[in-house]
Design a protein around this motif. Structure first.
Motif, PDB file in Angstrom:
ATOM      1  N   ARG A  12      17.777  15.718  -0.545  1.00  0.00           N
ATOM      2  CA  ARG A  12      18.290  15.836  -1.913  1.00  0.00           C
ATOM      3  C   ARG A  12      17.198  16.082  -2.949  1.00  0.00           C
ATOM      4  NH1 ARG A  12      22.972  11.087  -1.916  1.00  0.00           N
ATOM      5  NH2 ARG A  12      24.291  12.108  -0.355  1.00  0.00           N
ATOM      6  N   LEU A  13      16.034  15.476  -2.737  1.00  0.00           N
ATOM      7  CA  LEU A  13      14.982  15.575  -3.750  1.00  0.00           C
ATOM      8  C   LEU A  13      13.740  16.306  -3.261  1.00  0.00           C
ATOM      9  CD1 LEU A  13      15.127  11.954  -5.272  1.00  0.00           C
ATOM     10  CD2 LEU A  13      16.338  14.015  -6.025  1.00  0.00           C
ATOM     11  N   GLY A  14      13.698  16.646  -1.976  1.00  0.00           N
ATOM     12  CA  GLY A  14      12.532  17.334  -1.443  1.00  0.00           C
ATOM     13  C   GLY A  14      11.288  16.463  -1.390  1.00  0.00           C
ATOM     14  N   ILE A  15      11.484  15.132  -1.306  1.00  0.00           N
ATOM     15  CA  ILE A  15      10.360  14.187  -1.309  1.00  0.00           C
ATOM     16  C   ILE A  15      10.032  13.796   0.126  1.00  0.00           C
ATOM     17  CG2 ILE A  15       9.660  11.843  -1.952  1.00  0.00           C
ATOM     18  CD1 ILE A  15      11.272  12.151  -4.502  1.00  0.00           C
ATOM     19  N   ASP A  16       8.736  13.889   0.466  1.00  0.00           N
ATOM     20  CA  ASP A  16       8.290  13.452   1.785  1.00  0.00           C
ATOM     21  C   ASP A  16       7.231  12.364   1.623  1.00  0.00           C
ATOM     22  OD1 ASP A  16       5.940  14.730   1.036  1.00  0.00           O
ATOM     23  OD2 ASP A  16       6.295  16.481   2.311  1.00  0.00           O
ATOM     24  N   ALA A  17       6.577  12.012   2.715  1.00  0.00           N
ATOM     25  CA  ALA A  17       5.613  10.906   2.693  1.00  0.00           C
ATOM     26  C   ALA A  17       4.442  11.173   1.756  1.00  0.00           C
ATOM     27  CB  ALA A  17       5.095  10.637   4.111  1.00  0.00           C
ATOM     28  N   LEU A  67       9.672   4.651   2.371  1.00  0.00           N
ATOM     29  CA  LEU A  67      10.916   4.739   3.137  1.00  0.00           C
ATOM     30  C   LEU A  67      10.667   4.882   4.638  1.00  0.00           C
ATOM     31  CD1 LEU A  67      13.059   7.015   0.795  1.00  0.00           C
ATOM     32  CD2 LEU A  67      13.036   4.517   0.952  1.00  0.00           C
ATOM     33  N   ASP A  68       9.443   5.221   4.996  1.00  0.00           N
ATOM     34  CA  ASP A  68       9.079   5.320   6.418  1.00  0.00           C
ATOM     35  C   ASP A  68       7.782   4.550   6.649  1.00  0.00           C
ATOM     36  OD1 ASP A  68       9.371   6.152   9.075  1.00  0.00           O
ATOM     37  OD2 ASP A  68       8.161   7.957   8.753  1.00  0.00           O
ATOM     38  N   VAL A  69       7.715   3.372   6.025  1.00  0.00           N
ATOM     39  CA  VAL A  69       6.454   2.637   5.954  1.00  0.00           C
ATOM     40  C   VAL A  69       5.892   2.292   7.326  1.00  0.00           C
ATOM     41  CG1 VAL A  69       7.639   0.413   5.703  1.00  0.00           C
ATOM     42  CG2 VAL A  69       5.300   0.687   4.849  1.00  0.00           C
ATOM     43  N   TYR A  70       6.731   2.042   8.326  1.00  0.00           N
ATOM     44  CA  TYR A  70       6.245   1.691   9.659  1.00  0.00           C
ATOM     45  C   TYR A  70       6.127   2.897  10.586  1.00  0.00           C
ATOM     46  CZ  TYR A  70       7.251  -3.221   8.467  1.00  0.00           C
ATOM     47  OH  TYR A  70       7.274  -4.469   7.883  1.00  0.00           O
ATOM     48  N   PRO A  90       0.812  -1.225   0.000  1.00  0.00           N
ATOM     49  CA  PRO A  90       0.000   0.000   0.000  1.00  0.00           C
ATOM     50  C   PRO A  90       0.846   1.278   0.000  1.00  0.00           C
ATOM     51  CG  PRO A  90      -0.955  -1.601   1.494  1.00  0.00           C
ATOM     52  CD  PRO A  90       0.370  -2.151   1.067  1.00  0.00           C
ATOM     53  N   ALA A  91       1.955   1.284   0.732  1.00  0.00           N
ATOM     54  CA  ALA A  91       2.823   2.459   0.753  1.00  0.00           C
ATOM     55  C   ALA A  91       3.469   2.681  -0.611  1.00  0.00           C
ATOM     56  CB  ALA A  91       3.900   2.300   1.824  1.00  0.00           C
ATOM     57  N   LEU A  92       3.865   1.602  -1.263  1.00  0.00           N
ATOM     58  CA  LEU A  92       4.459   1.722  -2.599  1.00  0.00           C
ATOM     59  C   LEU A  92       3.438   2.241  -3.603  1.00  0.00           C
ATOM     60  CD1 LEU A  92       6.556  -1.557  -2.537  1.00  0.00           C
ATOM     61  CD2 LEU A  92       7.499   0.741  -2.861  1.00  0.00           C
ATOM     62  N   GLY A 124      15.497   2.159   5.762  1.00  0.00           N
ATOM     63  CA  GLY A 124      14.683   3.206   5.171  1.00  0.00           C
ATOM     64  C   GLY A 124      14.631   4.467   6.004  1.00  0.00           C
ATOM     65  N   GLN A 125      14.833   4.326   7.312  1.00  0.00           N
ATOM     66  CA  GLN A 125      14.825   5.495   8.185  1.00  0.00           C
ATOM     67  C   GLN A 125      15.951   6.469   7.822  1.00  0.00           C
ATOM     68  OE1 GLN A 125      12.425   5.969  10.998  1.00  0.00           O
ATOM     69  NE2 GLN A 125      11.551   4.636   9.443  1.00  0.00           N
ATOM     70  N   VAL A 126      17.082   5.929   7.461  1.00  0.00           N
ATOM     71  CA  VAL A 126      18.209   6.772   7.038  1.00  0.00           C
ATOM     72  C   VAL A 126      17.954   7.324   5.644  1.00  0.00           C
ATOM     73  CG1 VAL A 126      20.679   6.807   6.528  1.00  0.00           C
ATOM     74  CG2 VAL A 126      19.827   5.482   8.479  1.00  0.00           C
ATOM     75  N   LEU A 127      17.483   6.467   4.744  1.00  0.00           N
ATOM     76  CA  LEU A 127      17.241   6.890   3.363  1.00  0.00           C
ATOM     77  C   LEU A 127      16.165   7.969   3.282  1.00  0.00           C
ATOM     78  CD1 LEU A 127      17.282   3.401   1.597  1.00  0.00           C
ATOM     79  CD2 LEU A 127      19.060   5.149   1.541  1.00  0.00           C
ATOM     80  N   ARG A 128      15.173   7.891   4.158  1.00  0.00           N
ATOM     81  CA  ARG A 128      14.086   8.881   4.152  1.00  0.00           C
ATOM     82  C   ARG A 128      14.639  10.298   4.305  1.00  0.00           C
ATOM     83  NH1 ARG A 128      11.683  11.160   8.508  1.00  0.00           N
ATOM     84  NH2 ARG A 128      12.690   9.662   9.897  1.00  0.00           N
ATOM     85  N   ARG A 129      15.588  10.465   5.210  1.00  0.00           N
ATOM     86  CA  ARG A 129      16.164  11.791   5.427  1.00  0.00           C
ATOM     87  C   ARG A 129      17.024  12.232   4.245  1.00  0.00           C
ATOM     88  NH1 ARG A 129      16.315   9.452  10.653  1.00  0.00           N
ATOM     89  NH2 ARG A 129      18.438   8.649  10.373  1.00  0.00           N
TER      90      ARG A 129
END
Length: 229
Positions: free
Chosen positions: A163-168, A175-178, A105-107, A153-158
């Motif tokens: 770098r890309l300005g992408i959030d949830a 990347l922060d699915v849980y 679902p997150a994907l 994913g916790q590290v990659l999320r930041r």
């Protein structure tokens, strides 16, 4: 008082043989299943991490989108395989069958946020060469890799946010699915893994984890999202 005595005599072959036999009879502690998993997958983990462009300075939005598409193409059939295992083995449904662990679902949310339609998502290629899940041991091996990646994913999320300005809401949900449950779910999995720890099954768990890494890297390679080895 103890005194350390040095001698220059030649060791007796009989004494040497006796020492070897005595040493051989001393039981060697068996590594836990978690230790075996870490050892068995360490090289694959490092190699895949080095080839994924997610942490590279030249990462751009099109590359990130292709990676999320490839992740969907792996996780979607993998989740179906896990669901089929639990359907055939309902006695094990409490093991790791937690709806909170479902990542598809997150994907889907991320792909929609990046502009893909339902029809385009349905047309995305999906992996057909998945690790076999026909036992609890093999399931745990698969889960070790997938749940471990969720921690990363916790590290990659930041990094992606910087770098890309992408959030949830704009493509970074996976990347922060849980979310806040990341630590709790990881600890729960480790407890389940420890409860299953057994010399009879640990090798199978480790082999399954290695195969999962292999299948995942092969799939990402075919999707064209990995840098050269």
């Amino acid at each position: 008082m103890f005194t350390h005595v040095c001698t220059d005599r030649t060791p007796s072959p009989l004494i040497d043989t006796t020492l070897e036999l005595t040493t051989a009879l001393v039981p060697v502690p068996t590594a836990s299943v978690l230790q075996q998993l870490r050892t068995a997958t360490a090289a694959q983990h490092r190699a895949l991490e080095a080839r994924l462009p997610l942490t590279h300075a030249d990462l751009d939005f099109p590359t990130y989108q292709r990676i999320i598409q490839a992740y969907y193409g792996f996780h979607s059939p993998l989740q179906r395989s896990i669901d089929q295992f639990f359907a055939a083995q309902p006695a094990h449904s409490s093991l790791v069958q937690d709806p909170a662990r479902h990542k598809v679902p997150a994907l889907l949310k991320d792909l929609h946020a990046m502009g893909l339609t339902d029809a385009q998502i349905q047309d995305l290629p999906q992996c057909s060469e998945l690790p076999v899940i026909d036992s609890v041991a093999r399931l745990l091996g698969v889960m070790y890799v997938m749940e471990g990646a969720t921690l990363g994913g916790q590290v990659l999320r930041r990094i992606i946010a910087d770098r890309l300005g992408i959030d949830a809401e704009s493509g970074g949900e996976f990347l922060d699915v849980y979310g806040r449950d990341t630590g709790r779910l990881w600890k729960t999995f480790l407890r389940q893994l420890a409860d299953f720890d057994s010399p009879r099954h640990n090798a199978e768990v480790a082999q399954s984890a290695c195969l999962t890494f292999e299948c995942f890297e092969t799939w990402l390679e075919r999707a064209g999202v990995l840098n050269d080895a």
